[in-house]
Design a protein around this motif. Structure first.
Motif, PDB file in Angstrom:
ATOM      1  N   ARG A  17       0.467  -1.503  -0.186  1.00  3.36           N
ATOM      2  CA  ARG A  17      -0.214   0.299  -0.063  1.00  3.36           C
ATOM      3  C   ARG A  17       0.619   1.049  -0.190  1.00  3.36           C
ATOM      4  NH1 ARG A  17      -2.247   0.843   6.039  1.00  3.36           N
ATOM      5  NH2 ARG A  17       0.408   1.329   7.172  1.00  3.36           N
ATOM      6  N   GLY A  18       0.417   2.415  -0.162  1.00  2.71           N
ATOM      7  CA  GLY A  18       1.012   3.412  -0.274  1.00  2.71           C
ATOM      8  C   GLY A  18       2.249   4.038  -1.234  1.00  2.71           C
ATOM      9  N   GLN A  19       3.292   4.017  -0.886  1.00  2.00           N
ATOM     10  CA  GLN A  19       3.923   4.854  -1.628  1.00  2.00           C
ATOM     11  C   GLN A  19       4.858   3.022  -2.619  1.00  2.00           C
ATOM     12  OE1 GLN A  19       7.909   6.786  -0.368  1.00  2.00           O
ATOM     13  NE2 GLN A  19       5.977   7.927   1.003  1.00  2.00           N
ATOM     14  N   ASP A  20       4.593   3.357  -3.889  1.00  2.00           N
ATOM     15  CA  ASP A  20       5.519   2.069  -4.331  1.00  2.00           C
ATOM     16  C   ASP A  20       6.729   1.622  -4.633  1.00  2.00           C
ATOM     17  OD1 ASP A  20       5.521   1.068  -7.284  1.00  2.00           O
ATOM     18  OD2 ASP A  20       7.021   2.277  -8.004  1.00  2.00           O
ATOM     19  N   TYR A  21       7.966   2.361  -3.740  1.00  2.00           N
ATOM     20  CA  TYR A  21       8.872   2.365  -2.882  1.00  2.00           C
ATOM     21  C   TYR A  21       9.476   3.172  -2.059  1.00  2.00           C
ATOM     22  CZ  TYR A  21      10.753   5.447  -5.988  1.00  2.00           C
ATOM     23  OH  TYR A  21      11.173   6.615  -6.659  1.00  2.00           O
ATOM     24  N   VAL A  22      10.242   2.549  -1.928  1.00  2.00           N
ATOM     25  CA  VAL A  22      10.987   3.358  -0.607  1.00  2.00           C
ATOM     26  C   VAL A  22      12.298   3.429  -0.683  1.00  2.00           C
ATOM     27  CG1 VAL A  22      10.931   1.684   1.367  1.00  2.00           C
ATOM     28  CG2 VAL A  22      10.466   4.492   2.557  1.00  2.00           C
ATOM     29  N   VAL A  23      12.964   4.444  -0.857  1.00  2.00           N
ATOM     30  CA  VAL A  23      14.923   4.706  -0.209  1.00  2.00           C
ATOM     31  C   VAL A  23      15.432   5.024   1.400  1.00  2.00           C
ATOM     32  CG1 VAL A  23      16.858   5.826  -1.369  1.00  2.00           C
ATOM     33  CG2 VAL A  23      14.327   5.857  -3.010  1.00  2.00           C
TER      34      VAL A  23
END
Length: 159
Positions: free
Chosen positions: A113-119
């Motif tokens: 859910r939420g963002q497509d990815y995180v860095v």
């Protein structure tokens, strides 16, 4: 009507001009080939192929300091701990990874859910027995998945 001598003169004029034109076109063709090879060469060395790895992610909660990499230095909340799979004797400290949720590892039907990815930045070590390839901060995990899932399948690669 043209005489044979005038046709002969026109042919000689045409032929005398031909080498200059053919030299020009050959030079342009060579320059075009050289330019093409140069572009391919530059692009070949500037391309960084991205290889995404598959793994799993879990999360841990604050306090996030001290950490194995930076002691009591606060690196924010978009951080993670590396398992033995990527730890590499601590060489992974400071590297940033792009992490994308790809699905559930348990009964949770739709954890992504939420963002497509995180860095995230690797700041800590997830000791032996770690349940995930990457142990994300709770905030980083919640940005891409439902924390109730606890553990998710991921794609990740260094950025």
């Amino acid at each position: 009507m043209y005489s044979d001598s005038s046709n002969h003169y026109l042919n000689l004029c045409f032929l005398s001009a031909l080498p200059h034109h053919s030299f020009f076109f050959l030079t342009m063709a060579k320059l075009g080939i050289i330019f093409f090879v140069a572009i391919v060469f530059v692009l070949g060395f500037s391309y960084r192929g991205v290889v995404a790895h598959s793994g799993t992610a879990t999360f841990y909660t604050a306090p996030y300091v001290p950490s194995a990499c930076y002691g009591y230095e606060d690196d924010g909340v978009m951080i993670a701990a590396a398992s033995d799979a990527i730890w590499d004797g601590g060489a992974v400290c400071g590297r940033q990874y792009k992490v994308k949720c790809k699905g559930a590892t348990n009964e949770s039907p739709h954890p992504c859910r939420g963002q497509d990815y995180v860095v995230v930045k690797i700041v800590d070590y997830c000791p032996s027995g770690c349940q995930g390839t990457i142990d994300l901060s709770q905030e980083a995990f919640a940005a891409i998945a439902d924390p109730d899932a606890g553990k998710i399948k991921i794609y990740f690669h260094q950025v």
